[in-house]
Design a protein around this motif. Structure first.
Motif, mmCIF file in Angstrom:
data_model
loop_
_atom_site.group_PDB
_atom_site.id
_atom_site.type_symbol
_atom_site.label_atom_id
_atom_site.label_comp_id
_atom_site.label_asym_id
_atom_site.label_seq_id
_atom_site.Cartn_x
_atom_site.Cartn_y
_atom_site.Cartn_z
ATOM 1 N N GLY A 1 52.459 52.364 39.504
ATOM 2 C CA GLY A 1 51.584 52.504 40.660
ATOM 3 C C GLY A 1 50.311 51.689 40.515
ATOM 4 O O GLY A 1 49.208 52.189 40.752
ATOM 5 N N ASP A 2 50.475 50.421 40.087
ATOM 6 C CA ASP A 2 49.307 49.583 39.811
ATOM 7 C C ASP A 2 49.027 48.573 40.912
ATOM 8 O O ASP A 2 48.433 47.528 40.660
ATOM 9 N N ALA A 3 49.441 48.877 42.148
ATOM 10 C CA ALA A 3 49.280 47.924 43.239
ATOM 11 C C ALA A 3 47.821 47.535 43.453
ATOM 12 O O ALA A 3 47.497 46.354 43.640
ATOM 13 N N ALA A 4 46.923 48.501 43.419
ATOM 14 C CA ALA A 4 45.506 48.208 43.649
ATOM 15 C C ALA A 4 44.962 47.294 42.548
ATOM 16 O O ALA A 4 44.203 46.349 42.822
ATOM 17 N N HIS A 5 45.358 47.570 41.317
ATOM 18 C CA HIS A 5 44.895 46.748 40.199
ATOM 19 C C HIS A 5 45.432 45.323 40.310
ATOM 20 O O HIS A 5 44.687 44.348 40.109
ATOM 21 N N VAL A 6 46.725 45.188 40.636
ATOM 22 C CA VAL A 6 47.333 43.865 40.765
ATOM 23 C C VAL A 6 46.664 43.081 41.882
ATOM 24 O O VAL A 6 46.313 41.904 41.713
ATOM 25 N N CYS A 7 46.479 43.712 43.030
ATOM 26 C CA CYS A 7 45.882 43.005 44.169
ATOM 27 C C CYS A 7 44.433 42.614 43.892
ATOM 28 O O CYS A 7 43.968 41.563 44.359
ATOM 29 N N ALA A 8 43.727 43.431 43.139
ATOM 30 C CA ALA A 8 42.351 43.069 42.766
ATOM 31 C C ALA A 8 42.352 41.805 41.900
ATOM 32 O O ALA A 8 41.486 40.940 42.039
ATOM 33 N N ARG A 9 43.356 41.679 41.033
ATOM 34 C CA ARG A 9 43.452 40.485 40.190
ATOM 35 C C ARG A 9 43.847 39.269 41.033
ATOM 36 O O ARG A 9 43.394 38.150 40.764
ATOM 37 N N VAL A 10 44.688 39.488 42.031
ATOM 38 C CA VAL A 10 45.058 38.396 42.931
ATOM 39 C C VAL A 10 43.817 37.866 43.644
ATOM 40 O O VAL A 10 43.614 36.647 43.738
ATOM 41 N N LEU A 11 42.999 38.781 44.137
ATOM 42 C CA LEU A 11 41.790 38.369 44.839
ATOM 43 C C LEU A 11 40.842 37.615 43.904
ATOM 44 O O LEU A 11 40.225 36.619 44.303
ATOM 45 N N GLU A 12 40.749 38.063 42.661
ATOM 46 C CA GLU A 12 39.896 37.368 41.694
ATOM 47 C C GLU A 12 40.436 35.962 41.426
ATOM 48 O O GLU A 12 39.663 35.006 41.303
ATOM 49 N N ALA A 13 41.765 35.836 41.350
ATOM 50 C CA ALA A 13 42.369 34.510 41.167
ATOM 51 C C ALA A 13 42.066 33.606 42.352
ATOM 52 O O ALA A 13 41.810 32.407 42.191
ATOM 53 N N ALA A 14 42.088 34.180 43.563
ATOM 54 C CA ALA A 14 41.789 33.400 44.769
ATOM 55 C C ALA A 14 40.342 32.915 44.751
ATOM 56 O O ALA A 14 40.052 31.764 45.112
ATOM 57 N N ARG A 15 39.439 33.759 44.307
ATOM 58 C CA ARG A 15 38.026 33.355 44.235
ATOM 59 C C ARG A 15 37.822 32.253 43.202
ATOM 60 O O ARG A 15 37.078 31.295 43.439
ATOM 61 N N GLU A 16 38.467 32.413 42.045
ATOM 62 C CA GLU A 16 38.346 31.382 41.012
ATOM 63 C C GLU A 16 38.909 30.051 41.511
ATOM 64 O O GLU A 16 38.329 28.989 41.271
ATOM 65 N N SER A 17 40.045 30.109 42.191
ATOM 66 C CA SER A 17 40.657 28.893 42.715
ATOM 67 C C SER A 17 39.765 28.243 43.758
ATOM 68 O O SER A 17 39.621 27.015 43.792
ATOM 69 N N ARG A 18 39.178 29.050 44.599
ATOM 70 C CA ARG A 18 38.276 28.522 45.637
ATOM 71 C C ARG A 18 37.114 27.762 45.000
ATOM 72 O O ARG A 18 36.789 26.646 45.414
ATOM 73 N N ALA A 19 36.507 28.352 43.980
ATOM 74 C CA ALA A 19 35.387 27.698 43.305
ATOM 75 C C ALA A 19 35.830 26.398 42.630
ATOM 76 O O ALA A 19 35.123 25.387 42.670
ATOM 77 N N SER A 20 37.034 26.416 42.018
ATOM 78 C CA SER A 20 37.527 25.228 41.324
ATOM 79 C C SER A 20 37.835 24.099 42.303
ATOM 80 O O SER A 20 37.536 22.933 42.036
ATOM 81 N N VAL A 21 38.443 24.442 43.443
ATOM 82 C CA VAL A 21 38.774 23.416 44.438
ATOM 83 C C VAL A 21 37.501 22.855 45.057
ATOM 84 O O VAL A 21 37.386 21.646 45.295
#
Length: 396
Positions: free
Chosen positions: A271-291
């Motif tokens: 039941g780790d959906a919230a944790h996984v999605c929070a990591r996805v969002l963090e990855a999206a932010r990191e990618s945005r900054a890198s691009v």
């Protein structure tokens, strides 16, 4: 050396070194058996070249009384002064043995041998290890025994190379298959393929967060820049995302031109959906900054880039899909289709990150509702969310 014990070691290798599970364990076992059989071995190294886009080879170094040291080197080593003056270069490039006894003037041309002599080495021999495909790999053998290796020792070393080569090649081929599958289809899919899930129609249902992104203005970029430059830009652009995706538990499944499809598996039992999605969002932010920080010089100008990523969560069908004997290990399903449609909305809204209602409900964050949009192929309009921190930028 004890000829009976030596033959047992040879047979053990031919049988697949069955008592050792991991390569490092096999190397340690192999060297200890040789010492017990009478070979005055102090240090042993085996250097295996690999079929990998970034790694030139791996090495395993055994030294008496120490754990096996495992390392890898990238292709840049080929341009270094250390490699140019290494005895292993002669082995790799010419397939020849290199010998370096203490007080041997010819051995002075290799600085490495000076370092070994400082540690008490009296003799060194590097021996090529030929694989059946014609590639040349290498071993190094060092002793501290007074007088160095005897003629019988050298004969034993040469005789053990063939069985050592066979078991090393089997291990290397297995690892090469794992690395290539990891490189081209991802580690999760690669593990399943290597585990035997290779028939068309072999699929599993999996809950996952879905990432689908593409580069803004890619068509125009491809039209006005040389193809080689476009490839360089794409590689740099994908680096900005892949590092973040993998660092946060995701797996890249596919590159589609400038598009990228990735999944972040959710363990329904934990039941780790919230944790996984929070990591996805963090990855999206990191990618945005890198691009945003990515800058590629083209002539007198500097190209800057923007991208869009859609985030969704749902069930996907994950497995082998294709025709005849040409298969692809990928994911399909309405959830993937919705993510693809949402990604197209990012450009229209001038957003970098958009999320479905399902993702926004799971990943509690400061979301800004962007409205409901009709989605091709879906009977109901879909509510879309953006990050409150983002300022819309509509590209001309």
């Amino acid at each position: 050396m004890n000829s009976f014990q030596f033959q047992r070691i040879s047979n053990w290798l031919i049988d697949g070194a069955w008592s050792s599970v991991e390569p490092a364990e096999m190397i340690a076992d192999f060297c200890e058996r040789l010492v017990a059989a009478g070979l005055p071995l102090w240090r042993f190294g085996i250097f295996i070249r690999t079929l990998h886009p970034e790694i030139f080879g791996r090495n395993f170094i055994w030294k008496q009384g120490e754990d096996v040291e495992i390392g890898s080197v990238d292709f840049e080593i080929l341009e270094t002064p250390e490699f140019a003056r290494s005895p292993l270069r002669v082995v790799f490039e010419q397939g020849l043995e290199v010998r370096g006894r203490a007080n041997d003037p010819d051995g002075k041309r290799f600085p490495f041998l000076d370092d070994m002599r400082a540690e008490g080495a009296t003799d060194y021999i590097a021996v090529p290890v030929p694989f059946l495909d014609g590639s040349i790999h290498a071993t190094s053998w060092i002793t501290q025994h007074p007088g160095g290796f005897s003629d019988d020792d050298i004969a034993a070393i040469r005789a053990i190379i063939a069985p050592l080569a066979r078991v090393s090649e089997i291990i290397s081929l297995r690892r090469t298959a794992e690395m290539l599958l990891d490189t081209y289809v991802g580690n999760r899919a690669g593990a399943r393929i290597l585990g035997g899930q290779i028939r068309r129609g072999h699929t599993d249902t999996m809950q996952a967060a879905i990432w689908l992104s593409d580069l803004r203005g890619f068509t125009a970029l491809s039209d006005r820049l040389p193809a080689e430059t476009v490839v360089e830009i794409l590689n740099g652009y994908f680096d900005c995302q892949v590092t973040a995706i993998r660092g946060h538990g995701g797996e890249v499944l596919k590159f589609m031109g400038d598009g990228l499809l990735a999944v972040f598996p959710i363990d329904e039992y934990v039941g780790d959906a919230a944790h996984v999605c929070a990591r996805v969002l963090e990855a999206a932010r990191e990618s945005r900054a890198s691009v945003e920080a990515l800058a590629h010089p083209v002539g007198d100008a500097v190209e800057r880039f923007r991208f869009g990523v859609a985030l969704h969560v749902g069930n996907i069908l994950y497995g082998n899909i294709g025709g005849g004997n040409r298969l692809d290990f990928t994911c399909i399903g309405p959830a993937v289709n919705l993510a693809a449609r949402l990604e197209k909305i990012t450009a229209r809204l001038g957003r970098t990150v958009v999320a479905s209602e399902g993702f926004a409900n799971v990943c509690r964050h400061d979301w800004h509702e962007l409205g409901e949009f009709p989605i091709a192929g879906f009977s109901k309009a879909q509510r879309v969310y953006g990050l409150a921190e983002e300022t819309p930028v509509v590209m001309a």
